[in-house]
Design an enzyme around this catalytic site. Sequence first.
Site, PDB file in Angstrom:
ATOM      1  N   HIS A   6     -12.333   0.296   4.650  1.00  0.00           N
ATOM      2  CA  HIS A   6     -11.077   0.788   4.973  1.00  0.00           C
ATOM      3  C   HIS A   6     -10.124   0.968   6.739  1.00  0.00           C
ATOM      4  O   HIS A   6      -9.997   0.281   7.792  1.00  0.00           O
ATOM      5  CB  HIS A   6     -10.048   1.075   4.079  1.00  0.00           C
ATOM      6  CG  HIS A   6      -8.641   0.749   4.825  1.00  0.00           C
ATOM      7  ND1 HIS A   6      -7.885  -0.677   4.421  1.00  0.00           N
ATOM      8  CD2 HIS A   6      -7.255   1.669   5.044  1.00  0.00           C
ATOM      9  CE1 HIS A   6      -6.470  -0.194   4.967  1.00  0.00           C
ATOM     10  NE2 HIS A   6      -6.477   0.595   5.364  1.00  0.00           N
ATOM     11  N   ASP A  23      -0.179  11.165   1.389  1.00  0.00           N
ATOM     12  CA  ASP A  23      -1.380   9.849   1.179  1.00  0.00           C
ATOM     13  C   ASP A  23      -2.112  10.279   2.286  1.00  0.00           C
ATOM     14  O   ASP A  23      -2.481  10.581   3.141  1.00  0.00           O
ATOM     15  CB  ASP A  23      -0.832   8.752   2.042  1.00  0.00           C
ATOM     16  CG  ASP A  23      -1.685   7.436   1.655  1.00  0.00           C
ATOM     17  OD1 ASP A  23      -2.104   7.199   0.687  1.00  0.00           O
ATOM     18  OD2 ASP A  23      -0.983   6.439   1.957  1.00  0.00           O
ATOM     19  N   ARG A  34      -9.888  -1.733  17.820  1.00  0.00           N
ATOM     20  CA  ARG A  34     -11.062  -1.297  18.774  1.00  0.00           C
ATOM     21  C   ARG A  34     -12.393  -2.131  17.991  1.00  0.00           C
ATOM     22  O   ARG A  34     -12.894  -0.798  17.406  1.00  0.00           O
ATOM     23  CB  ARG A  34     -10.719   0.203  18.942  1.00  0.00           C
ATOM     24  CG  ARG A  34      -9.787   0.559  19.052  1.00  0.00           C
ATOM     25  CD  ARG A  34      -9.911   2.593  18.781  1.00  0.00           C
ATOM     26  NE  ARG A  34     -10.097   2.960  17.310  1.00  0.00           N
ATOM     27  CZ  ARG A  34      -8.894   2.434  16.491  1.00  0.00           C
ATOM     28  NH1 ARG A  34      -7.467   2.320  16.892  1.00  0.00           N
ATOM     29  NH2 ARG A  34      -9.156   3.309  15.037  1.00  0.00           N
ATOM     30  N   TYR A  49      -5.955   8.949   4.158  1.00  0.00           N
ATOM     31  CA  TYR A  49      -7.390   7.911   4.756  1.00  0.00           C
ATOM     32  C   TYR A  49      -9.155   8.312   4.143  1.00  0.00           C
ATOM     33  O   TYR A  49      -9.421   8.004   5.060  1.00  0.00           O
ATOM     34  CB  TYR A  49      -6.992   8.090   5.756  1.00  0.00           C
ATOM     35  CG  TYR A  49      -6.645   6.830   7.095  1.00  0.00           C
ATOM     36  CD1 TYR A  49      -6.311   5.740   6.368  1.00  0.00           C
ATOM     37  CD2 TYR A  49      -7.826   6.962   7.798  1.00  0.00           C
ATOM     38  CE1 TYR A  49      -6.739   4.906   6.860  1.00  0.00           C
ATOM     39  CE2 TYR A  49      -7.897   5.982   8.758  1.00  0.00           C
ATOM     40  CZ  TYR A  49      -6.881   4.622   8.321  1.00  0.00           C
ATOM     41  OH  TYR A  49      -6.811   3.286   9.162  1.00  0.00           O
ATOM     42  N   GLN A  76       4.916  -1.075  10.790  1.00  0.00           N
ATOM     43  CA  GLN A  76       4.210  -0.452  10.949  1.00  0.00           C
ATOM     44  C   GLN A  76       3.598  -0.198  11.933  1.00  0.00           C
ATOM     45  O   GLN A  76       3.744   0.315  13.321  1.00  0.00           O
ATOM     46  CB  GLN A  76       2.443  -0.350  10.085  1.00  0.00           C
ATOM     47  CG  GLN A  76       2.079   0.686   9.699  1.00  0.00           C
ATOM     48  CD  GLN A  76       0.788   0.516   9.061  1.00  0.00           C
ATOM     49  OE1 GLN A  76       0.980  -0.223   7.709  1.00  0.00           O
ATOM     50  NE2 GLN A  76      -0.122   1.327   8.610  1.00  0.00           N
ATOM     51  N   GLU A 126      -2.246  -1.491  -0.494  1.00  0.00           N
ATOM     52  CA  GLU A 126      -2.830  -1.291  -1.016  1.00  0.00           C
ATOM     53  C   GLU A 126      -3.782  -0.604  -1.762  1.00  0.00           C
ATOM     54  O   GLU A 126      -3.091  -0.095  -2.876  1.00  0.00           O
ATOM     55  CB  GLU A 126      -2.746   0.184   0.455  1.00  0.00           C
ATOM     56  CG  GLU A 126      -2.698   0.004   1.443  1.00  0.00           C
ATOM     57  CD  GLU A 126      -2.745   0.588   2.832  1.00  0.00           C
ATOM     58  OE1 GLU A 126      -2.394   1.702   2.244  1.00  0.00           O
ATOM     59  OE2 GLU A 126      -2.556   0.837   3.981  1.00  0.00           O
ATOM     60  N   GLU A 135      -5.642   1.858  -3.653  1.00  0.00           N
ATOM     61  CA  GLU A 135      -5.471   3.406  -3.979  1.00  0.00           C
ATOM     62  C   GLU A 135      -5.942   4.381  -5.054  1.00  0.00           C
ATOM     63  O   GLU A 135      -5.189   3.634  -6.152  1.00  0.00           O
ATOM     64  CB  GLU A 135      -4.219   4.159  -3.085  1.00  0.00           C
ATOM     65  CG  GLU A 135      -4.248   3.516  -1.799  1.00  0.00           C
ATOM     66  CD  GLU A 135      -2.890   4.335  -0.659  1.00  0.00           C
ATOM     67  OE1 GLU A 135      -3.643   5.794  -1.369  1.00  0.00           O
ATOM     68  OE2 GLU A 135      -2.727   3.826   0.139  1.00  0.00           O
TER      69      GLU A 135
HETATM   70 MN    MN Z   1      -1.883   3.988   2.041  1.00  0.00          MN
END
Ligand code: MN
Length: 433
Positions: A145, A138, A154, A140, A249, A208, A210
């Site tokens: 996102h 997977d 942050r 990113y 997570q 998510e 994707e």
């Molecule tokens: Mn993902």
Amino acid sequence: MTLTDATHAPRLKSWVSSANSGSTDFPIQNLPYGRFRPAGTGEPWRIGVAIGDQVLDLKLALAPCPWAPGLAELLQPLADGDLNAFMVQGRKAWKQVRAALSAALAEGSGQAPFLERCLRPQAACEMALPCRIGDYTDFYAGIHHATTIGKLFRPDNPLLPNYKWVPIGYHGRASSIGLGGTVKRPSGQLKGAADAPVFGPSQRLDYELEVGAFVGRANAQGEPVPLGDAEDALFGLVLLNDWSARDIQAWEYQPLGPFLAKSFASSISPWIVTMEALAPFRHPFTRPDGDPQPLPYLDGDFNRASGAIDMTLEVWLQTAAMRAAGHAPVRLSQSNLSDAYWTWAQMLTHHTSNGCNLQPGDLLGSGTLSGPSDDSRASLMELSAGGKQPLSLPGGETRTFLQHGDTVTMRAWCFSTGAVRIGLGEVSGTIVG
Ligand code: MN
């Protein structure tokens, strides 16, 4: 370079009338592959091609229908239900079979009398995973996102310094990939305000949105795939829901990245839309002014000219209460694959750049594909600002994260002027306890 051919011609119609409706995901310009059998029969799985609301059964179609010389050999793995073996034959064979299927299903085809008897309504078929998925990675690549999630942690410096240089990814779990249906809420270690974590059901279950890419060609270990060859190694695309337990997570992800927060389930749509079918929707891959250009091994003329794909992506939600009250599903977001910061070819080339060997049937996830606007945020983590801003739903309910009975449905399609709209179908999953 012309990417399209006679199989993409907008005027092309099929003798399968439902393929000509204008609203179907599966006109004759699409021709995606899926693994199926007639529902309830227990017959062997075989590969079919979606056409309108029908499936062309390639097991039935192989013998009685006259095919051009050499084509039966190429179709045999599909009749056997082995899409991986078909992938191994390579892009030349993929294009040859696409051209033959297009001609056979086109209006006026002499093969129609043979193939009419090889059609089955999709509604009367059960689907399986389209191929054996050996490995799943997977990425990113959704920069919006990554920025929104980064801001939660942050606010002043949301993107880490590596983001615009290296396609970030992690090795996911292939064994728990399915087609959706019901998805069981995972339990795990949850760390709240107390000193010690507790073990229990996830309270922050998310989806998510994707897109997944199937690798079609192997590279030997130690032999990276140059960017110029990467397109030939990509077979096709599906929708991918990377279900994510945000509380599991948050506690487990440092220092080695996602683990049990993701591996309990991932869901894909059943029909693989081939890269050939997506040719009319290619467009230039560009970087915003001021962003670094990719390093030379991730840069090339074709990638710049045609590396990106214009594909609209949507997430829909229907809760159990909405279903009971007769409320239709509500759309939570709409975004586009072309917002990805890296192309599929770049991700594949980067994956193999250290000598890692990919195999036919390996699945690459894009990462969550959010857009820049509020209504294009492709996870609840983003839509609810980390659980702080609940969404309002029809019937007066609210959501921050998924509850039992919630059904998440993802859809995708491509449309551009001068081309016929094609779709990926959908992937749908309902959360159970
Ligand atoms: Mn993902």
